[in-house]
Design a protein around this motif. Structure first.
Motif, short mmCIF file in Angstrom:
data_model
loop_
_atom_site.label_atom_id
_atom_site.label_comp_id
_atom_site.label_asym_id
_atom_site.label_seq_id
_atom_site.Cartn_x
_atom_site.Cartn_y
_atom_site.Cartn_z
N UNK A 2 -9.97 21.63 -2.74
CA UNK A 2 -8.65 22.18 -2.98
C UNK A 2 -8.16 21.22 -3.95
N UNK A 3 -7.27 21.64 -4.94
CA UNK A 3 -6.63 21.00 -5.92
C UNK A 3 -5.74 19.99 -5.45
N UNK A 4 -5.58 18.86 -6.27
CA UNK A 4 -4.84 17.89 -5.93
C UNK A 4 -3.50 18.28 -5.96
N UNK A 5 -2.96 19.13 -6.61
CA UNK A 5 -1.62 19.54 -6.43
C UNK A 5 -1.30 21.01 -5.77
N UNK A 6 -2.39 21.08 -4.74
CA UNK A 6 -2.06 22.38 -3.89
C UNK A 6 -1.00 22.19 -3.11
N UNK A 7 -0.30 23.29 -2.73
CA UNK A 7 0.73 23.37 -1.84
C UNK A 7 0.29 22.89 -0.29
N UNK A 8 0.99 22.15 0.39
CA UNK A 8 0.70 22.04 1.90
C UNK A 8 0.39 23.08 2.71
#
Length: 374
Positions: free
Chosen positions: A174-180
């Motif tokens: 998962x990307x570090x800035x992925x949404x919750x």
């Protein structure tokens, strides 16, 4: 309760969402699955109840694919437009369905347009269930061109956010800035065939499975990939729809070719060689099988994440030459680090909340209980 699933417009999202739909039905809920004309047999083939929401056929999809831009960015815009058009066009059929069989909740796929529009009109909760690891934000510009002029007719200024967003991506990818999101343990569900022993057992040679996806209308890529690895001393299994497989069998007599349930075959594979398809990728990860990825398109970023993690090799554009494919497969077969990294991701998926737990959260959405917060 009544749960309506509207996964997407090709077989892959149907197969991907089936694990949650089946869990909901096993919990005692009524489940229907909406789809275009083309995917009706695929829905029925995995034991779920299909409802037609659009008359689009396999030929219609083939025509679209043949004219879609080759550039990944422009292709994503075109796909976003068509998904948005289907979302709008299918509302009438879905509202007619709701007049006879009113759902308590609707579950939509990654291109989350059909489900929230219907949920808004019916005043019921909506759930977004991502069906692969690809970032669907790439489709948003194309979808916006279609949806924005239509939203005022729904009393909306934007597509509503989901009441529950479920993702199946392993945490490490998962990307570090992925949404919750709410993560879920994922398993593939495929149409089945009468099994032969070779499908679920390993032979005396390494096994390489080759596929180019369910939307395949030509066997050229499959033939080229199979020929590229012909000197590696491996057993080749090619997964392809019959419309393609029947021609390939004459050209590749030493390979096993046709529809093979990948949920059965994958645990016996040493490498999965494919085009960057989302469900193929997730199935390989689920069973800890390293991958070699060629002929990818709009899934490029997600596939690169896997390669950067060390569980795959992804060949860059222009590197699809047979010697490059053979070298990549040879490396994955001989370097145990790829299998080890793939196994780490499989363990991550196994540790995530089960589909049955997600069904419990869906039930609470309907009854008004607190379940999830972004």
């Amino acid at each position: 309760m009544r749960f309506l699933f509207v996964p997407g417009n090709s077989p892959s999202p149907i197969f991907s969402q089936a694990v949650l739909a089946t869990a909901a039905r096993s919990a005692g809920h009524q489940v229907l699955v909406g789809g275009i004309e083309w995917v009706q047999p695929d829905i029925a083939g995995i034991g779920l109840s299909p409802v037609r929401i659009s008359p689009l056929t396999e030929q219609d999809v083939a025509n679209f694919m043949s004219t879609a831009p080759a550039d990944p960015v422009l292709q994503a815009v075109a796909v976003g437009k068509i998904y948005a058009e289907i979302a709008l066009d299918s509302q009438k059929a879905l509202l007619e369905l709701a007049g006879h069989w009113r759902p308590d909740l609707v579950v939509g796929g990654s291109m989350f347009y059909t489900a929230p529009l219907l949920a808004h009109q019916l005043g019921i909760p909506s759930v977004r269930l991502d069906w692969d690891r690809c970032d669907s934000a790439m489709y948003a510009p194309g979808a916006a061109e279609v949806l924005e002029p239509a939203l005022p007719g729904f009393g909306l200024t934007a597509v509503p956010e989901p009441d529950l967003w479920v993702d199946i991506c392993p945490p490490s990818l998962r990307a570090a800035d992925a949404p919750p999101v709410q993560l879920m343990r994922w398993s593939p569900v495929n149409p089945q065939v009468p099994l032969e022993p070779w499908m679920y057992s390993k032979g005396d040679r390494p096994r390489v499975y080759i596929t180019a996806g369910a939307r395949l209308f030509s066997g050229d890529h499959l033939r080229d990939m199979a020929r590229a690895i012909s000197d590696l001393g491996v057993e080749v299994v090619i997964g392809a729809p019959e419309r393609v497989a029947k021609d390939l069998r004459a050209e590749l007599p030493d390979a096993r070719i046709g529809w093979v349930p990948l949920d059965v075959l994958a645990p016996t594979c040493d490498v999965i060689l494919h085009h960057g398809g989302g469900v193929t990728d997730m199935t390989a990860i689920r069973y800890g099988v390293p991958q070699v990825i060629v002929n990818y398109d709009i899934s490029r970023e997600a596939m690169q994440q896997l390669a950067d993690y060390g569980a795959a090799i992804m060949l860059a554009p222009g590197e699809e030459a047979p010697e490059k494919i053979a070298a990549a497969c040879r490396e994955v077969l001989t370097d145990t680090r790829y299998r080890a990294r793939a196994g780490e991701l499989a363990a991550e998926i196994a540790a995530l909340p089960s589909p049955a737990e997600i069904v419990g959260m869906m039930e609470k959405l309907v009854t008004g209980g607190k379940t999830w917060a972004a």
